[in-house]
Design a protein around this motif. Sequence first.
Motif, short mmCIF file in Angstrom:
data_model
loop_
_atom_site.label_atom_id
_atom_site.label_comp_id
_atom_site.label_asym_id
_atom_site.label_seq_id
_atom_site.Cartn_x
_atom_site.Cartn_y
_atom_site.Cartn_z
N ALA A 102 0.83 -1.20 0.00
CA ALA A 102 0.00 0.00 0.00
C ALA A 102 0.87 1.26 0.00
CB ALA A 102 -0.91 0.01 1.22
N ARG A 114 -0.29 2.71 -3.27
CA ARG A 114 -1.46 3.48 -2.82
C ARG A 114 -2.77 2.72 -3.02
NH1 ARG A 114 -0.35 8.39 -1.47
NH2 ARG A 114 1.66 9.30 -1.95
N ARG A 115 -2.67 1.44 -3.19
CA ARG A 115 -3.89 0.65 -3.20
C ARG A 115 -3.89 -0.25 -1.98
NH1 ARG A 115 -2.60 -2.06 -7.87
NH2 ARG A 115 -1.04 -0.45 -8.21
N THR A 116 -5.01 -0.33 -1.30
CA THR A 116 -5.02 -1.03 -0.02
C THR A 116 -5.84 -2.32 -0.03
OG1 THR A 116 -6.98 0.15 0.70
CG2 THR A 116 -4.86 1.17 1.17
N ARG A 162 -11.56 -10.26 -3.11
CA ARG A 162 -10.37 -10.24 -2.27
C ARG A 162 -10.12 -8.86 -1.66
NH1 ARG A 162 -6.11 -14.39 -2.73
NH2 ARG A 162 -7.00 -14.35 -0.67
N TYR A 163 -11.20 -8.20 -1.38
CA TYR A 163 -11.10 -6.94 -0.67
C TYR A 163 -11.53 -7.16 0.77
CZ TYR A 163 -9.99 -3.51 -4.25
OH TYR A 163 -9.34 -2.74 -5.18
N THR A 164 -11.00 -6.33 1.63
CA THR A 164 -11.36 -6.39 3.03
C THR A 164 -12.38 -5.30 3.31
OG1 THR A 164 -9.19 -7.22 3.63
CG2 THR A 164 -10.43 -6.12 5.36
N SER A 221 -6.34 4.55 4.58
CA SER A 221 -6.31 3.10 4.80
C SER A 221 -7.21 2.32 3.86
CB SER A 221 -6.74 2.77 6.23
OG SER A 221 -6.17 3.67 7.15
N GLU A 249 -12.22 13.49 -3.15
CA GLU A 249 -10.94 12.96 -2.68
C GLU A 249 -10.83 11.45 -2.73
OE1 GLU A 249 -9.58 15.18 0.81
OE2 GLU A 249 -9.37 16.55 -0.91
N ILE A 276 -12.88 2.50 -8.43
CA ILE A 276 -11.49 2.47 -7.98
C ILE A 276 -10.55 2.17 -9.14
CG2 ILE A 276 -9.85 1.13 -6.60
CD1 ILE A 276 -12.11 0.81 -4.54
N GLY A 277 -11.03 1.34 -10.04
CA GLY A 277 -10.18 0.95 -11.15
C GLY A 277 -10.05 2.02 -12.22
N ALA A 278 -10.94 2.99 -12.19
CA ALA A 278 -10.96 3.96 -13.29
C ALA A 278 -10.26 5.26 -12.93
CB ALA A 278 -12.41 4.25 -13.65
N PRO A 279 -9.70 5.92 -13.92
CA PRO A 279 -9.11 7.23 -13.66
C PRO A 279 -10.22 8.20 -13.25
CG PRO A 279 -9.00 6.68 -16.00
CD PRO A 279 -9.55 5.50 -15.29
N ARG A 280 -9.86 9.03 -12.35
CA ARG A 280 -10.79 9.94 -11.71
C ARG A 280 -11.83 10.60 -12.62
NH1 ARG A 280 -12.25 12.46 -8.76
NH2 ARG A 280 -12.12 14.22 -7.35
N ARG A 329 -14.41 8.32 -14.24
CA ARG A 329 -15.11 7.52 -13.25
C ARG A 329 -16.61 7.56 -13.53
NH1 ARG A 329 -12.46 8.94 -7.67
NH2 ARG A 329 -10.70 7.76 -8.43
N PHE A 344 -3.01 7.45 -11.32
CA PHE A 344 -3.73 8.60 -11.81
C PHE A 344 -3.37 9.76 -10.89
CE2 PHE A 344 -6.38 4.77 -11.99
CZ PHE A 344 -6.11 4.47 -13.32
N ASP A 387 -4.64 11.56 -9.18
CA ASP A 387 -5.84 11.66 -8.41
C ASP A 387 -5.61 12.48 -7.16
OD1 ASP A 387 -7.98 9.73 -9.24
OD2 ASP A 387 -8.26 9.92 -7.08
N HIS A 392 0.01 3.14 6.77
CA HIS A 392 0.75 2.03 6.18
C HIS A 392 2.25 2.17 6.42
CE1 HIS A 392 -2.82 0.46 4.44
NE2 HIS A 392 -3.09 1.64 3.91
N ARG A 448 -5.21 -14.45 5.43
CA ARG A 448 -5.12 -13.30 4.55
C ARG A 448 -4.92 -11.99 5.32
NH1 ARG A 448 -7.99 -9.63 1.71
NH2 ARG A 448 -9.93 -9.92 2.83
#
Lengths: 353, 353
Positions: free
Chosen positions: A71, A75-77, A107-109, A132, A154, A317-321, A324, B13, B15, B68, B128
């Motif tokens: 992370a 920057r991906r958590t 597989r995300y928390t 976080s 943000e 989340i996967g897309a550029p701002r 989106r 991005f 972002d 983090h 995990r």
Amino acid sequence: MGKRLPKLPMSRFDDVVSSPTIYDVARRAGVATSTVSRAFSTPGRIGEATRARVLDAARELGYEPNPHARALTSRRTQTLAMVVSDITNPHFFELIRGAEMRAKAARYTLVLVNAEESPRIELEQVQRLSRSVDGFLLAASRQPAENLVKVAAEHPVVMVNRQVPGLASVVVEHTEGCRQMVAHLASLGHTSVVYLAGPPNSWMAASRWAAIRDAAAEYGLTAVRAGPFTPTVGHGGAAADAAIRTGATGIIAHNDLLAIGVLRRLADRSVRVPGDVSVVGFDDIFAADLCSPRLTTLGGAHANVGRAAVEILLESIGAPRDLRPVPEVALPSELVLRDSTGSPGSTPREDHS
Amino acid sequence: MGKRLPKLPMSRFDDVVSSPTIYDVARRAGVATSTVSRAFSTPGRIGEATRARVLDAARELGYEPNPHARALTSRRTQTLAMVVSDITNPHFFELIRGAEMRAKAARYTLVLVNAEESPRIELEQVQRLSRSVDGFLLAASRQPAENLVKVAAEHPVVMVNRQVPGLASVVVEHTEGCRQMVAHLASLGHTSVVYLAGPPNSWMAASRWAAIRDAAAEYGLTAVRAGPFTPTVGHGGAAADAAIRTGATGIIAHNDLLAIGVLRRLADRSVRVPGDVSVVGFDDIFAADLCSPRLTTLGGAHANVGRAAVEILLESIGAPRDLRPVPEVALPSELVLRDSTGSPGSTPREDHS
DNA sequence: CTGAAAGCGCTAACAG
DNA sequence: CTGTTAGCGCTTTCAG
């Protein structure tokens, strides 16, 4: 290779035998650390054979990527936060359940936050978690729209059961639902309805009232609003009294919890349901089918709402701002007819106590 | 100071305008980064005046520590995971609520995991999350004890509503509770009870059965067990049938959900409750007070269980591994008497259908 | 009490 | 497709 020799700062207790890192895996597989990294994060950009070798080495060592290190740079958590306005309301149960399952599948928390009906706590926690998590699910937010827009500027955000212009949202359809509700009451012979409103800063409360008022006009009923009430069983007493005072025979409570409280109070005051008045709620919580009389209510598959919200958030989340997507999804609602609605009897309501 | 000039690798991005770091704060306050760090993490070991200056600078810049980066070096995440065996069960609601509130108060984040009654998922998720959280709350774990011991050897763990020798746990007292339950039934004139058991790998199920059997012996009742049953409303039908088949007049369901399902089936079969048989449940969920007849059940303040579990976990995290306390807390239960229990009528049960 | 400096484990340019 | 390298932002010795 001498690089990694220097004395490590010890963790406070020699609790954890420090686990293998990409360095260990890289050495064992005879590749560079970046290759190990790629094997895990971008399986496409690496040779099939190399990848297999790395994965083997990793398995032999029992290597697991460290999410924080990950992370810190990427920057991906892989974490989502769901903040609900009041965890006490069983309605959120389903929402949470749907969201948790979908997140887990990706597989995300899922982090859970209870805002306790406080806009301040809500904002505070969003703030606290901003580094976080990858995005927020804001369920039944009590926040002024402007703040939400700021938050959404943000972080990826999807609103749940609340619409804000310009923001992604998932709601269960209620305009048509309210119409059906009112139509149902009208067809039973009611000529007046009262809406027992939810919290003052609840978007849903405003939205439902608007829909009910419009539908009432359409069907020629009079509609009044009482409240606002905290939508819990406990506050159903005051709500019931207020409803009676209006003289309306169709009582629409902001949610099932409040409706159940109303039912109780009505029983105490010997007002018959549905003989004297009819009561309907929203959400179709488990208990709505258990109380007596069983509660007519506007339901909807809330687990699906949670699921859909997570899906949209993940896309976001996967897309550029700026690309989106900002979908406004409305999942169908369904008027569940049970025993708390019927034709208002000719006998005037009175207090037998 | 030229240190921080080199081109930063861009996040995917543009972002997020990268937020201030300790470097920025340090520069502004005219101190070293380590001092900034101390100002936030070890407020004791820093001069009062310096601290104030740093805090001011931080506020002006809108600085927030990056969790983090913090976790990466300190190995503390300020996050707790709660894994529940089945999020569908309203009983867990209270547990989750209590845990969330306590965690939030301690500035900890609560991660929620639904094990979906699968020991495999349970273990998988613990695995995990092992690097992402400081400790685990394992609620109604379906795991063999040996696995739990292993998990607890690697992370701070507190069991919720399950006891495992050598591990910290919080349960709501049930041995005495079951005794009271049986005593209650006995005093009503019942001479036989049947326990409708929960899942085969449920510690609670085993534990409750043992307590019921012992209590039955003590009060001179016969006790049999039927099942196991998945403790949901839907499975109450089969459970009710099994109960009837045993001929027992005192029916003790594994939980309220199952009990409610039993009640329904009994109503369908025209078996009167409590005229013909009495039914009792466990948990005192919200719905237990709403169903009809209202359900007698063994309750307990489950939110307190969640709260207590978090407290113990927090202590455990703060302590060196070998000095870690291993409390086994049992919070009081309370037999809530309602309408589903009464004296068995003289009329033999029969199927009026 | 404070500063300097060395990493934590991983990702992401940038070359090759 | 793979290796080199420079950090991400913070904590933690180690000196002073």
